[in-house]
Design a protein around this motif. Structure first.
Motif, PDB file in Angstrom:
ATOM      1  N   ILE A  15       0.858  -1.183   0.000  1.00 48.65           N
ATOM      2  CA  ILE A  15       0.000   0.000   0.000  1.00 48.65           C
ATOM      3  C   ILE A  15       0.893   1.230   0.000  1.00 48.65           C
ATOM      4  CG2 ILE A  15      -1.776   1.281   1.265  1.00 48.65           C
ATOM      5  CD1 ILE A  15      -2.542  -1.457   2.565  1.00 48.65           C
ATOM      6  N   GLY A  16       0.641   2.174  -0.902  1.00 51.92           N
ATOM      7  CA  GLY A  16       1.479   3.363  -0.989  1.00 51.92           C
ATOM      8  C   GLY A  16       0.677   4.618  -1.234  1.00 51.92           C
ATOM      9  N   ASP A  17       1.282   5.755  -0.866  1.00 49.74           N
ATOM     10  CA  ASP A  17       0.645   7.043  -1.117  1.00 49.74           C
ATOM     11  C   ASP A  17       1.323   7.746  -2.295  1.00 49.74           C
ATOM     12  OD1 ASP A  17       2.992   8.281  -0.146  1.00 49.74           O
ATOM     13  OD2 ASP A  17       2.129   8.665   1.830  1.00 49.74           O
ATOM     14  N   ASP A  18       0.874   8.958  -2.597  1.00 52.75           N
ATOM     15  CA  ASP A  18       1.396   9.704  -3.738  1.00 52.75           C
ATOM     16  C   ASP A  18       2.836  10.164  -3.561  1.00 52.75           C
ATOM     17  OD1 ASP A  18      -1.044   9.394  -4.960  1.00 52.75           O
ATOM     18  OD2 ASP A  18      -1.799  11.355  -4.356  1.00 52.75           O
ATOM     19  N   LYS A  19       3.335  10.135  -2.338  1.00 49.16           N
ATOM     20  CA  LYS A  19       4.713  10.572  -2.041  1.00 49.16           C
ATOM     21  C   LYS A  19       5.667   9.384  -1.923  1.00 49.16           C
ATOM     22  CE  LYS A  19       3.680  14.947  -1.617  1.00 49.16           C
ATOM     23  NZ  LYS A  19       4.100  15.917  -2.592  1.00 49.16           N
ATOM     24  N   ASN A  20       5.224   8.213  -2.371  1.00 45.63           N
ATOM     25  CA  ASN A  20       6.016   6.981  -2.332  1.00 45.63           C
ATOM     26  C   ASN A  20       6.395   6.542  -0.924  1.00 45.63           C
ATOM     27  OD1 ASN A  20       5.987   6.370  -5.091  1.00 45.63           O
ATOM     28  ND2 ASN A  20       7.570   7.888  -5.462  1.00 45.63           N
ATOM     29  N   ASN A  21       5.473   6.720   0.017  1.00 45.39           N
ATOM     30  CA  ASN A  21       5.585   6.142   1.356  1.00 45.39           C
ATOM     31  C   ASN A  21       4.751   4.876   1.338  1.00 45.39           C
ATOM     32  OD1 ASN A  21       7.009   8.392   2.780  1.00 45.39           O
ATOM     33  ND2 ASN A  21       5.214   9.482   2.022  1.00 45.39           N
ATOM     34  N   PHE A  22       5.321   3.783   1.788  1.00 46.93           N
ATOM     35  CA  PHE A  22       4.665   2.488   1.646  1.00 46.93           C
ATOM     36  C   PHE A  22       4.504   1.765   2.970  1.00 46.93           C
ATOM     37  CE2 PHE A  22       6.604   3.365  -2.436  1.00 46.93           C
ATOM     38  CZ  PHE A  22       5.556   3.107  -3.300  1.00 46.93           C
ATOM     39  N   CYS A  23       3.557   0.843   2.990  1.00 50.38           N
ATOM     40  CA  CYS A  23       3.398  -0.094   4.084  1.00 50.38           C
ATOM     41  C   CYS A  23       2.980  -1.424   3.467  1.00 50.38           C
ATOM     42  CB  CYS A  23       2.374   0.400   5.106  1.00 50.38           C
ATOM     43  SG  CYS A  23       0.710   0.652   4.483  1.00 50.38           S
ATOM     44  N   THR A  24       3.041  -2.463   4.284  1.00 51.33           N
ATOM     45  CA  THR A  24       2.711  -3.805   3.807  1.00 51.33           C
ATOM     46  C   THR A  24       1.660  -4.414   4.716  1.00 51.33           C
ATOM     47  OG1 THR A  24       4.944  -4.095   2.935  1.00 51.33           O
ATOM     48  CG2 THR A  24       3.637  -6.090   3.262  1.00 51.33           C
ATOM     49  N   LEU A  25       0.617  -4.938   4.118  1.00 49.57           N
ATOM     50  CA  LEU A  25      -0.448  -5.625   4.847  1.00 49.57           C
ATOM     51  C   LEU A  25      -0.357  -7.108   4.530  1.00 49.57           C
ATOM     52  CD1 LEU A  25      -3.079  -5.478   6.566  1.00 49.57           C
ATOM     53  CD2 LEU A  25      -4.314  -5.263   4.380  1.00 49.57           C
ATOM     54  N   ILE A  26      -0.238  -7.912   5.588  1.00 48.19           N
ATOM     55  CA  ILE A  26      -0.191  -9.362   5.441  1.00 48.19           C
ATOM     56  C   ILE A  26      -1.475  -9.915   6.042  1.00 48.19           C
ATOM     57  CG2 ILE A  26       1.071 -11.475   5.999  1.00 48.19           C
ATOM     58  CD1 ILE A  26       3.548  -9.550   6.418  1.00 48.19           C
ATOM     59  N   VAL A  27      -2.258 -10.603   5.221  1.00 45.24           N
ATOM     60  CA  VAL A  27      -3.567 -11.092   5.637  1.00 45.24           C
ATOM     61  C   VAL A  27      -3.564 -12.614   5.678  1.00 45.24           C
ATOM     62  CG1 VAL A  27      -6.034 -11.112   5.107  1.00 45.24           C
ATOM     63  CG2 VAL A  27      -4.665  -9.084   4.562  1.00 45.24           C
ATOM     64  N   GLY A  28      -3.947 -13.152   6.841  1.00 42.87           N
ATOM     65  CA  GLY A  28      -4.070 -14.593   7.003  1.00 42.87           C
ATOM     66  C   GLY A  28      -5.515 -14.972   7.253  1.00 42.87           C
ATOM     67  N   GLU A  29      -5.733 -16.232   7.525  1.00 41.03           N
ATOM     68  CA  GLU A  29      -7.094 -16.715   7.762  1.00 41.03           C
ATOM     69  C   GLU A  29      -7.679 -16.186   9.069  1.00 41.03           C
ATOM     70  OE1 GLU A  29      -7.479 -20.945   7.394  1.00 41.03           O
ATOM     71  OE2 GLU A  29      -6.350 -20.990   5.529  1.00 41.03           O
ATOM     72  N   THR A  30      -6.841 -15.976  10.076  1.00 35.77           N
ATOM     73  CA  THR A  30      -7.351 -15.584  11.394  1.00 35.77           C
ATOM     74  C   THR A  30      -6.925 -14.191  11.843  1.00 35.77           C
ATOM     75  OG1 THR A  30      -5.475 -16.628  12.513  1.00 35.77           O
ATOM     76  CG2 THR A  30      -7.429 -17.987  12.145  1.00 35.77           C
ATOM     77  N   GLY A  31      -6.177 -13.472  11.029  1.00 32.51           N
ATOM     78  CA  GLY A  31      -5.733 -12.136  11.426  1.00 32.51           C
ATOM     79  C   GLY A  31      -4.936 -11.462  10.338  1.00 32.51           C
ATOM     80  N   ALA A  32      -4.465 -10.254  10.667  1.00 27.76           N
ATOM     81  CA  ALA A  32      -3.685  -9.467   9.711  1.00 27.76           C
ATOM     82  C   ALA A  32      -2.628  -8.656  10.458  1.00 27.76           C
ATOM     83  CB  ALA A  32      -4.604  -8.532   8.924  1.00 27.76           C
ATOM     84  N   VAL A  33      -1.539  -8.362   9.753  1.00 28.59           N
ATOM     85  CA  VAL A  33      -0.463  -7.532  10.287  1.00 28.59           C
ATOM     86  C   VAL A  33      -0.213  -6.416   9.290  1.00 28.59           C
ATOM     87  CG1 VAL A  33       2.000  -7.465  10.854  1.00 28.59           C
ATOM     88  CG2 VAL A  33       0.627  -9.433  11.534  1.00 28.59           C
ATOM     89  N   LEU A  34      -0.130  -5.178   9.789  1.00 28.94           N
ATOM     90  CA  LEU A  34       0.209  -4.032   8.964  1.00 28.94           C
ATOM     91  C   LEU A  34       1.590  -3.561   9.380  1.00 28.94           C
ATOM     92  CD1 LEU A  34      -0.739  -1.974   6.809  1.00 28.94           C
ATOM     93  CD2 LEU A  34      -1.558  -0.558   8.704  1.00 28.94           C
ATOM     94  N   PHE A  35       2.554  -3.662   8.468  1.00 28.41           N
ATOM     95  CA  PHE A  35       3.925  -3.253   8.736  1.00 28.41           C
ATOM     96  C   PHE A  35       4.116  -1.838   8.207  1.00 28.41           C
ATOM     97  CE2 PHE A  35       8.513  -3.159   7.849  1.00 28.41           C
ATOM     98  CZ  PHE A  35       8.980  -3.474   9.116  1.00 28.41           C
ATOM     99  N   ALA A  50     -11.042  -2.329   3.162  1.00 27.11           N
ATOM    100  CA  ALA A  50     -11.470  -2.769   1.835  1.00 27.11           C
ATOM    101  C   ALA A  50     -10.782  -4.076   1.429  1.00 27.11           C
ATOM    102  CB  ALA A  50     -11.182  -1.683   0.805  1.00 27.11           C
ATOM    103  N   ILE A  51      -9.656  -4.386   2.073  1.00 27.14           N
ATOM    104  CA  ILE A  51      -8.899  -5.604   1.755  1.00 27.14           C
ATOM    105  C   ILE A  51      -9.282  -6.750   2.679  1.00 27.14           C
ATOM    106  CG2 ILE A  51      -6.578  -6.606   1.684  1.00 27.14           C
ATOM    107  CD1 ILE A  51      -5.580  -3.759   0.893  1.00 27.14           C
ATOM    108  N   THR A  52      -9.446  -6.456   3.992  1.00 32.98           N
ATOM    109  CA  THR A  52      -9.716  -7.513   4.962  1.00 32.98           C
ATOM    110  C   THR A  52     -10.669  -7.037   6.048  1.00 32.98           C
ATOM    111  OG1 THR A  52      -8.726  -9.059   6.553  1.00 32.98           O
ATOM    112  CG2 THR A  52      -7.667  -6.909   6.330  1.00 32.98           C
ATOM    113  N   HIS A  53     -11.402  -7.967   6.633  1.00 32.05           N
ATOM    114  CA  HIS A  53     -12.277  -7.638   7.761  1.00 32.05           C
ATOM    115  C   HIS A  53     -11.523  -7.726   9.086  1.00 32.05           C
ATOM    116  CE1 HIS A  53     -12.491 -12.040   7.589  1.00 32.05           C
ATOM    117  NE2 HIS A  53     -12.751 -11.979   8.877  1.00 32.05           N
TER     118      HIS A  53
END
Length: 83
Positions: A15-35, A50-53
């Motif tokens: 996931i990135g913004d217009d200024k090229n700042n990024f993060c990573t979302l890792i989605v599993g069956e029972t949870g998610a981590v946003l780095f 919009a990606i995960t509940h």
């Protein structure tokens, strides 16, 4: 500004913004981590929803406390607190 997202591998989103700042979302069956959280000027919470509940555990690789993070972190871990 606006966020863009791309699934780079199954369950791994860049996931990135217009200024090229990024993060990573890792989605599993029972949870998610946003780095990291980009700069916080966009609707990161809405983008993640919009990606995960799952409410993600947020891991910051560096001090993000000066940034207006747009995600209210109920689960936030600071990996590095010293510069």
């Amino acid at each position: 500004m606006s966020l863009r997202q791309k699934e780079v591998l199954p369950g791994i989103w860049h996931i990135g913004d217009d200024k090229n700042n990024f993060c990573t979302l890792i989605v599993g069956e029972t949870g998610a981590v946003l780095f990291d959280t980009t700069m916080g000027f966009d609707d990161l919470r809405g983008c993640v929803a919009a990606i995960t509940h799952h409410e993600p555990t947020v891991i910051c690789s560096h001090n993000h406390f000066a940034e207006p993070i747009s995600l209210s972190h109920s689960h936030c871990l600071a990996v590095c607190t010293e510069e």
